[in-house]
Design a protein around this motif. Structure first.
Motif, PDB file in Angstrom:
ATOM      1  N   ARG A 122       0.845  -1.211   0.000  1.00 29.72           N
ATOM      2  CA  ARG A 122       0.000   0.000   0.000  1.00 29.72           C
ATOM      3  C   ARG A 122       0.868   1.245   0.000  1.00 29.72           C
ATOM      4  N   LEU A 123       1.924   1.269   0.794  1.00 35.70           N
ATOM      5  CA  LEU A 123       2.832   2.414   0.812  1.00 35.70           C
ATOM      6  C   LEU A 123       3.542   2.566  -0.529  1.00 35.70           C
ATOM      7  N   GLY A 124       3.887   1.431  -1.136  1.00 38.92           N
ATOM      8  CA  GLY A 124       4.583   1.465  -2.420  1.00 38.92           C
ATOM      9  C   GLY A 124       3.725   1.961  -3.565  1.00 38.92           C
ATOM     10  N   SER A 125       2.418   1.937  -3.397  1.00 34.52           N
ATOM     11  CA  SER A 125       1.515   2.377  -4.465  1.00 34.52           C
ATOM     12  C   SER A 125       1.344   3.897  -4.481  1.00 34.52           C
ATOM     13  N   GLN A 126       1.910   4.586  -3.480  1.00 33.60           N
ATOM     14  CA  GLN A 126       1.759   6.036  -3.387  1.00 33.60           C
ATOM     15  C   GLN A 126       2.820   6.766  -4.198  1.00 33.60           C
ATOM     16  N   GLN A 127       2.498   7.969  -4.618  1.00 26.46           N
ATOM     17  CA  GLN A 127       3.492   8.818  -5.273  1.00 26.46           C
ATOM     18  C   GLN A 127       4.504   9.341  -4.267  1.00 26.46           C
ATOM     19  N   GLU A 128       4.056   9.526  -3.021  1.00 28.72           N
ATOM     20  CA  GLU A 128       4.945  10.045  -1.976  1.00 28.72           C
ATOM     21  C   GLU A 128       6.030   9.005  -1.638  1.00 28.72           C
ATOM     22  N   SER A 129       7.190   9.501  -1.267  1.00 29.79           N
ATOM     23  CA  SER A 129       8.323   8.625  -0.966  1.00 29.79           C
ATOM     24  C   SER A 129       8.156   7.961   0.395  1.00 29.79           C
ATOM     25  N   ARG A 130       8.982   6.920   0.620  1.00 28.74           N
ATOM     26  CA  ARG A 130       8.966   6.252   1.921  1.00 28.74           C
ATOM     27  C   ARG A 130       9.409   7.223   3.021  1.00 28.74           C
ATOM     28  N   ASP A 131      10.306   8.125   2.691  1.00 34.19           N
ATOM     29  CA  ASP A 131      10.751   9.107   3.679  1.00 34.19           C
ATOM     30  C   ASP A 131       9.596  10.041   4.055  1.00 34.19           C
ATOM     31  N   GLN A 132       8.791  10.412   3.091  1.00 36.76           N
ATOM     32  CA  GLN A 132       7.630  11.262   3.383  1.00 36.76           C
ATOM     33  C   GLN A 132       6.622  10.521   4.256  1.00 36.76           C
ATOM     34  N   SER A 133       6.430   9.227   3.988  1.00 32.50           N
ATOM     35  CA  SER A 133       5.531   8.418   4.819  1.00 32.50           C
ATOM     36  C   SER A 133       6.059   8.328   6.244  1.00 32.50           C
ATOM     37  N   HIS A 134       7.376   8.149   6.350  1.00 29.34           N
ATOM     38  CA  HIS A 134       7.995   8.068   7.685  1.00 29.34           C
ATOM     39  C   HIS A 134       7.780   9.368   8.452  1.00 29.34           C
ATOM     40  N   GLN A 135       7.952  10.499   7.793  1.00 28.72           N
ATOM     41  CA  GLN A 135       7.751  11.788   8.453  1.00 28.72           C
ATOM     42  C   GLN A 135       6.300  11.980   8.867  1.00 28.72           C
ATOM     43  N   LEU A 136       5.380  11.522   8.029  1.00 29.63           N
ATOM     44  CA  LEU A 136       3.964  11.607   8.379  1.00 29.63           C
ATOM     45  C   LEU A 136       3.667  10.773   9.619  1.00 29.63           C
ATOM     46  N   MET A 137       4.243   9.594   9.689  1.00 29.94           N
ATOM     47  CA  MET A 137       4.033   8.725  10.847  1.00 29.94           C
ATOM     48  C   MET A 137       4.655   9.318  12.114  1.00 29.94           C
ATOM     49  N   ARG A 138       5.847   9.866  11.973  1.00 33.44           N
ATOM     50  CA  ARG A 138       6.498  10.504  13.140  1.00 33.44           C
ATOM     51  C   ARG A 138       5.626  11.608  13.731  1.00 33.44           C
ATOM     52  N   SER A 139       4.990  12.369  12.863  1.00 34.36           N
ATOM     53  CA  SER A 139       4.188  13.503  13.336  1.00 34.36           C
ATOM     54  C   SER A 139       2.770  13.091  13.739  1.00 34.36           C
ATOM     55  N   SER A 140       2.420  11.818  13.516  1.00 29.41           N
ATOM     56  CA  SER A 140       1.072  11.339  13.833  1.00 29.41           C
ATOM     57  C   SER A 140       1.054  10.335  14.982  1.00 29.41           C
ATOM     58  N   ASN A 141       2.211   9.774  15.318  1.00 26.53           N
ATOM     59  CA  ASN A 141       2.312   8.771  16.372  1.00 26.53           C
ATOM     60  C   ASN A 141       3.204   9.282  17.495  1.00 26.53           C
TER      61      ASN A 141
END
Length: 492
Positions: A411-430
């Motif tokens: 699911r993460l791989g299907s996004q246009q956003e990078s894995r680093d962007q996903s990681h930053q989103l998670m850091r700011s949400s968890n």
């Protein structure tokens, strides 16, 4: 002798709009003085944002004012009347141990209530002593400030002052007064009170006041039903608030209608706590024997409370009762979808997902089911996923997690956003830390039993930036094994 100059130098700027509402809404009354006020904790950043001089508040005059022994210039102290459904049963209530000093106008132009909690008896005390114990007031200070740091709308705590007088509960306890700061103290129960004890014009005055104070940007164009708009705005704000509670595992514990504000702020930190092991049926409150306010029930109770608000507004919604009921039911019917959309968006962010896909809901529900089955810690599981440290969870090594993890990565791989962007989103949400129950109890025990406030101050410092994920926060994420369920108690 009181130093009036020192009192005036604090920086109060009162403009008390609530005191201009019909007199039946409140009783004007000063706080009851206490023996020997002593400042225990002061929220200096909050004081500065209010336009107050922290050094002046730390003085003897400041402590006297925060205890209610002195009244600041411009204040109009009053106890508010309201009603409420408490555990489903309706009763007339009111500020039984709190006095609203007035409304501070901040340097930014915001209007905020300044209330003293634990300030003595009022006409609404119903046999109570009107006082508060030190432990529950420090608990409210800790939890409300943690909620603010987590980005959740909440009343805030400016200070706690020891009174030098004991309060008697099961035993004698040190007394204290909390200074609470709120967008307002208008509650669902306020509307219930006015609907039952006032006139339709009183109800209209309260509704107009609430619209002006909390929803000045609401669309009230030509032909708009302004009181239906008020109801819709409150529903939207509460849907957002409850979703935020669920996303961090916060359990309020006493979601009576008198504890739901029209501003959309969390209020009243009595038997509240944060969930450790994920279990939707978690209840902490010692008085919630039926689980009415369990974690899983909070969205349903919010909708129930909002239905009580809608009932109170019926005379304003339409002159024909049948049509008014239809309008109210239509508005309340939107709550579930609004809440679900907010919750799903928040859960996607916790998993680093930027955009909506149909499969997301099952991905989220399957994770939560695994967490429940394996008794995983709610906060720490999302923290482990954020930093890809699955070994830190009891889910590690299970076939279910392996399958779920593969789906999540795809699911993460299907996004246009990078894995680093996903990681930053998670850091700011968890969050890295929450007010762990054992840490809060540690702080309260040190304060109450030993007069040691260093444990609390260190905890407050750690909680002040929960998304920092700093090395110093690691030990505050550890969850001890418990031999029995954690229980919280009402501060009254």
């Amino acid at each position: 002798m009181t130093n009036r100059k020192a009192l005036n130098d604090i920086g109060w700027s009162f403009d008390n709009s609530y005191a201009k509402l019909p007199e039946s809404f409140f009783t004007k009354q000063d706080p009851t003085p206490v023996r020997s006020p002593e400042l225990i904790v002061l929220n200096e950043p909050l004081a500065a944002s209010l336009g107050l001089d922290a050094d002046a508040l730390k003085s003897a005059e400041g402590a006297a004012l925060l205890a209610g022994n002195e009244i600041p210039e411009g204040a109009e102290p009053l106890a508010q009347a309201y009603a409420g459904h408490q555990f489903g049963y309706f009763t007339m209530l009111g500020d039984g141990r709190a006095i609203l000093l007035g409304e501070q106008i901040t340097p930014q132009g915001d209007r905020l209530d300044i209330q003293l909690k634990g300030s003595g008896r009022t006409p609404y005390s119903r046999g109570g002593d009107g006082r508060a114990a030190l432990g529950p007031m420090l608990r409210e200070y800790i939890i409300s400030e943690a909620m603010h740091a987590l980005g959740i709308p909440t009343t805030r705590s400016l200070a706690v002052v020891a009174t030098g007088q004991p309060v008697t509960r099961e035993r004698d306890l040190p007394g204290a007064i909390l200074t609470r700061v709120a967008a307002s103290h208008v509650r669902v129960g306020t509307f219930q009170y006015v609907r039952g004890a006032g006139t339709t014009e009183d109800l209209r005055a309260l509704a107009d006041y609430t619209l002006q104070r909390h929803y000045p940007k609401a669309d009230l164009g030509d032909g708009a039903n302004r009181y239906l708009v008020l109801l819709q705005e409150v529903i939207q704000r509460q849907a957002s608030l409850i979703a935020k509670w669920q996303l961090v595992g916060f359990i309020h514990g006493v979601m009576n209608t008198d504890n739901m504000t029209l501003s959309g702020e969390t209020i009243d930190y009595g038997p509240c706590a944060f969930m450790d092991t994920f279990d939707p049926n978690t209840v902490f409150s010692s008085i919630d024997s039926q689980g009415r306010y369990a974690y899983v029930n909070q969205p349903y109770i919010a909708a129930w409370n909002l239905a009580r608000l809608a009932e109170s507004l019926l005379p304003l919604l339409h002159e024909e009762e049948e049509q008014a009921v239809k309008l109210a039911e239509g508005a309340i019917g939107t709550f579930t979808d609004l809440y679900q959309a907010q919750w799903l968006a928040g859960m996607r962010a916790k998993l680093g997902i930027f955009h909506e896909e149909e499969e997301d809901e099952s991905l989220i529900e399957d994770l939560l089911k695994m967490m429940k089955n394996h008794q995983a810690d709610y906060t720490n599981t999302f923290r482990a996923l954020t930093f890809d440290k699955l070994e830190d969870t009891p889910l590690n090594g299970t076939p279910e997690l392996a399958s779920w993890y593969e789906r999540w990565q795809a699911r993460l791989g299907s996004q246009q956003e990078s894995r680093d962007q996903s990681h930053q989103l998670m850091r700011s949400s968890n969050p890295a830390v929450i007010p762990r129950n054992h840490r809060v109890e540690e702080a309260l025990e040190a304060a109450e039993n030993e007069g040691d406030y260093s444990v609390m101050n260190e905890l407050l410092n750690v909680l002040s930036n929960p998304y920092a994920h700093s090395p110093e926060q690691a030990e505050y994420a550890i969850v001890p094994e418990r031999s029995r369920p954690y229980r919280t108690f009402c501060g009254t």
